[in-house]
Design a protein around this motif. Structure first.
Motif, mmCIF file in Angstrom:
data_model
loop_
_atom_site.group_PDB
_atom_site.id
_atom_site.type_symbol
_atom_site.label_atom_id
_atom_site.label_comp_id
_atom_site.label_asym_id
_atom_site.label_seq_id
_atom_site.Cartn_x
_atom_site.Cartn_y
_atom_site.Cartn_z
ATOM 1 N N LEU A 299 -22.439 74.030 61.978
ATOM 2 C CA LEU A 299 -22.309 72.732 61.318
ATOM 3 C C LEU A 299 -21.406 71.788 62.106
ATOM 4 O O LEU A 299 -21.650 70.576 62.162
ATOM 5 C CB LEU A 299 -21.790 72.913 59.896
ATOM 6 N N ALA A 300 -20.361 72.336 62.725
ATOM 7 C CA ALA A 300 -19.472 71.490 63.532
ATOM 8 C C ALA A 300 -20.225 70.899 64.731
ATOM 9 O O ALA A 300 -20.062 69.716 65.056
ATOM 10 C CB ALA A 300 -18.270 72.293 64.006
ATOM 11 N N LEU A 301 -21.050 71.699 65.379
ATOM 12 C CA LEU A 301 -21.827 71.207 66.519
ATOM 13 C C LEU A 301 -22.863 70.179 66.077
ATOM 14 O O LEU A 301 -23.106 69.182 66.771
ATOM 15 C CB LEU A 301 -22.505 72.375 67.231
ATOM 16 N N LEU A 302 -23.482 70.398 64.929
ATOM 17 C CA LEU A 302 -24.439 69.417 64.406
ATOM 18 C C LEU A 302 -23.750 68.095 64.100
ATOM 19 O O LEU A 302 -24.281 67.014 64.413
ATOM 20 C CB LEU A 302 -25.115 69.960 63.143
ATOM 21 N N ASP A 303 -22.577 68.168 63.504
ATOM 22 C CA ASP A 303 -21.836 66.937 63.198
ATOM 23 C C ASP A 303 -21.438 66.203 64.475
ATOM 24 O O ASP A 303 -21.484 64.967 64.538
ATOM 25 C CB ASP A 303 -20.597 67.259 62.364
ATOM 26 N N GLU A 304 -21.048 66.967 65.497
ATOM 27 C CA GLU A 304 -20.685 66.337 66.767
ATOM 28 C C GLU A 304 -21.897 65.651 67.394
ATOM 29 O O GLU A 304 -21.794 64.514 67.897
ATOM 30 C CB GLU A 304 -20.117 67.383 67.727
ATOM 31 N N ALA A 305 -23.050 66.325 67.351
ATOM 32 C CA ALA A 305 -24.270 65.722 67.890
ATOM 33 C C ALA A 305 -24.658 64.473 67.098
ATOM 34 O O ALA A 305 -25.091 63.465 67.680
ATOM 35 C CB ALA A 305 -25.409 66.736 67.861
ATOM 36 N N GLU A 306 -24.485 64.524 65.794
ATOM 37 C CA GLU A 306 -24.807 63.361 64.957
ATOM 38 C C GLU A 306 -23.908 62.177 65.316
ATOM 39 O O GLU A 306 -24.370 61.027 65.390
ATOM 40 C CB GLU A 306 -24.657 63.720 63.490
ATOM 41 N N GLY A 307 -22.638 62.454 65.540
ATOM 42 C CA GLY A 307 -21.731 61.392 65.965
ATOM 43 C C GLY A 307 -22.136 60.810 67.303
ATOM 44 O O GLY A 307 -22.039 59.594 67.517
ATOM 45 N N ASP A 308 -22.629 61.655 68.209
ATOM 46 C CA ASP A 308 -23.063 61.180 69.517
ATOM 47 C C ASP A 308 -24.236 60.213 69.394
ATOM 48 O O ASP A 308 -24.256 59.156 70.039
ATOM 49 C CB ASP A 308 -23.467 62.354 70.406
ATOM 50 N N VAL A 309 -25.246 60.578 68.589
ATOM 51 C CA VAL A 309 -26.440 59.732 68.523
ATOM 52 C C VAL A 309 -26.138 58.402 67.835
ATOM 53 O O VAL A 309 -26.822 57.398 68.091
ATOM 54 C CB VAL A 309 -27.617 60.442 67.826
ATOM 55 N N GLU A 310 -25.121 58.377 66.985
ATOM 56 C CA GLU A 310 -24.745 57.102 66.367
ATOM 57 C C GLU A 310 -24.175 56.142 67.413
ATOM 58 O O GLU A 310 -24.289 54.921 67.273
ATOM 59 C CB GLU A 310 -23.710 57.340 65.264
ATOM 60 N N ARG A 311 -23.569 56.694 68.458
ATOM 61 C CA ARG A 311 -22.979 55.854 69.504
ATOM 62 C C ARG A 311 -23.938 55.567 70.648
ATOM 63 O O ARG A 311 -23.717 54.648 71.428
ATOM 64 C CB ARG A 311 -21.722 56.530 70.066
ATOM 65 N N LEU A 312 -24.998 56.372 70.764
ATOM 66 C CA LEU A 312 -25.926 56.223 71.883
ATOM 67 C C LEU A 312 -26.962 55.150 71.600
ATOM 68 O O LEU A 312 -27.528 55.104 70.502
ATOM 69 C CB LEU A 312 -26.670 57.538 72.138
ATOM 70 N N PRO A 313 -27.253 54.303 72.568
ATOM 71 C CA PRO A 313 -28.452 53.459 72.436
ATOM 72 C C PRO A 313 -29.680 54.331 72.640
ATOM 73 O O PRO A 313 -29.580 55.493 73.038
ATOM 74 C CB PRO A 313 -28.290 52.462 73.589
ATOM 75 N N ASP A 314 -30.847 53.802 72.355
ATOM 76 C CA ASP A 314 -32.073 54.560 72.602
ATOM 77 C C ASP A 314 -32.203 54.809 74.099
ATOM 78 O O ASP A 314 -32.209 53.872 74.901
ATOM 79 C CB ASP A 314 -33.296 53.797 72.097
ATOM 80 N N VAL A 315 -32.302 56.079 74.474
ATOM 81 C CA VAL A 315 -32.391 56.439 75.893
ATOM 82 C C VAL A 315 -33.703 57.182 76.105
ATOM 83 O O VAL A 315 -33.810 58.365 75.792
ATOM 84 C CB VAL A 315 -31.202 57.318 76.322
ATOM 85 N N PRO A 316 -34.739 56.502 76.600
ATOM 86 C CA PRO A 316 -36.015 57.184 76.817
ATOM 87 C C PRO A 316 -35.967 58.051 78.064
ATOM 88 O O PRO A 316 -35.051 57.946 78.885
ATOM 89 C CB PRO A 316 -36.992 56.015 77.016
ATOM 90 N N GLY A 317 -36.942 58.946 78.176
ATOM 91 C CA GLY A 317 -37.123 59.648 79.432
ATOM 92 C C GLY A 317 -36.496 61.020 79.524
ATOM 93 O O GLY A 317 -36.534 61.627 80.587
#
Length: 432
Positions: A299-317
């Motif tokens: 759950l800690a890793l999932l929360d960290e990943a969720e925080g990352d995607v909130e800060r990331l713009p859409d990155v294709p490729g």
């Protein structure tokens, strides 16, 4: 030496019970989510099963589970460990998609390149020929790097569209060409060719993992070697992810978590592509921790990943998986299933916009996790509805061993689900 809970000749027990039940290896495999060749290796004690997988086979063959306990055998050098998870308008749509896959095959093969004559036929096992190719690549000539990149991009499109037979047919030749091109290059060109070769091996490992084929480990290891030679962080991260998947599938979930955490820390979070790959490593690490029952880490890793995607713009490729909120939700559902708390995934699934996911392969994977969630909750009709959505998105996904095992559980379960037997015939769970 390590020890197993299997009896000294578990394969003989399986073989005897199968023969008594008058089942062929193909018929037993269909009910349990394995190929006939996998059943053959199990009966020869060349493929070691985890406890849940042994229970499934024992259930199908009416073998008392106690026959598996109390005996030990030494670990074998070449033994792998695997685990089983597990005419309407919709059917017409599936048939149209299968027809389109056949039409696309000719064009995709022309772009990607052909495999050897002994490799997978377009109507057979998508991984046939991969193992032979990994240990003895077909003869190939180097090609210009732009052409190699074009062919690899076509293979990636086949994977993302879940056209696995097309991909499996093309991979042996593409691996050979990529390796020849890398070997003939020097300097910067060799680094670039190594990055392309790494990604071809990533595709090979992804396909082998989906089919529960042991070659996934070999391909993943070679992917990481080629990626490191390229000196490029993103291919290294992509290769690390598939290698960790093979580690998890062999029961080494804690090693997979440590490995992925270390590789994620090496990626530059300030660089968008590297940060996106880092997020996919965290997601794979979270699911790996969940398969080992480590709830807090998962759950800690999932929360960290969720925080990352909130800060990331859409990155294709990204090569085979995207770093998006939808992906985080799918991995959360899968992790909660693995942790034995599928009820906690219901709310997540309700808010998941699967239609927004960019590829048939990823949409089918999302419906697979929802099917597993509903199956664990004992909801047969909703499980089948999700399996039908898998088939609609990507017919060849519905024929994967894990999906066939799930359909088999439903088919031989206590509840009768309309349309299930027809689905089981279409996907190879039972004979017509």
């Amino acid at each position: 030496m390590g020890r197993s809970t299997e009896p000294a000749d578990f394969g003989a027990v399986i073989r005897g019970a199968r023969c008594s039940a008058r089942l062929t290896q193909a018929q037993l495999g269909a009910r349990c989510g394995y190929s006939a060749s996998a059943i053959s290796r199990i009966e020869a004690n060349k493929l070691r099963l985890e406890y849940s997988a042994m229970l499934r086979i024992c259930e199908v063959l009416a073998i008392p589970p106690g026959r598996m306990r109390g005996s030990t055998v030494p670990d074998g050098a070449a033994v792998a460990t695997v685990t089983i998870s597990g005419p309407s308008d919709e059917e017409d749509a599936v048939r149209r998609r299968e027809l389109m896959t056949g039409v696309l095959a000719a064009g995709a093969t022309a772009v990607v390149g052909t495999g050897s004559a002994s490799a997978a036929s377009l109507s057979g096992d998508p991984t046939a020929g991969l193992e032979d190719a990994l240990f003895r690549l077909p003869d190939a000539e180097p090609v210009a790097l732009p052409l190699l990149i074009t062919r690899t991009a076509a293979a990636r499109r086949a994977f993302r569209a879940a056209h696995y037979e097309v991909l499996g047919h093309a991979l042996p030749g593409l691996l050979a060409t990529a390796a020849a091109t890398r070997d003939a290059a020097t300097g910067r060109a060799r680094q670039q060719a190594s990055a392309v070769l790494a990604r071809v091996y990533v595709l090979t490992s992804e396909l082998a993992s989906k089919q529960h084929v042991d070659a996934a480990w070999v391909a993943a290891d070679r992917a990481l070697s080629a990626a490191r030679e390229s000196g490029t962080p993103v291919p290294v991260g992509e290769a690390s992810r598939v290698l960790a998947i093979t580690m998890r599938r062999s029961g080494r979930w804690s090693s997979a978590v440590r490995f992925l955490s270390g590789e994620a820390a090496e990626l530059d979070a300030a660089e968008q592509r590297a940060a996106a790959v880092r997020t996919t490593l965290l997601l794979t690490a979270a699911y790996s921790a969940a398969t080992g029952g480590d709830r807090s880490t998962a759950l800690a890793l999932l929360d960290e990943a969720e925080g990352d995607v909130e800060r990331l713009p859409d990155v294709p490729g990204l090569f085979t998986v995207e770093a998006t909120r939808a992906q985080v939700d799918v991995y959360r559902i899968g992790a909660l299933n693995a942790l034995g708390t599928p009820d906690e995934g219901v709310k997540v699934a309700a808010g998941l916009n699967i239609a927004s996911m960019p590829t048939p392969e990823r949409r089918a994977r999302a419906w697979t996790d929802i099917a597993r969630m509903n199956h664990a909750l004992g909801d047969g009709p909703q499980t089948f509805a999700a399996l039908r959505r898998v088939e609609q998105e990507a017919p060849q996904e519905a024929r994967r061993p894990a999906l066939r095992a799930l359909a088999s559980d439903l088919l031989y379960g206590p509840a009768r689900v309309p349309g299930l037997r027809e689905f089981a015939v279409r996907t190879g769970v039972v004979a017509a």
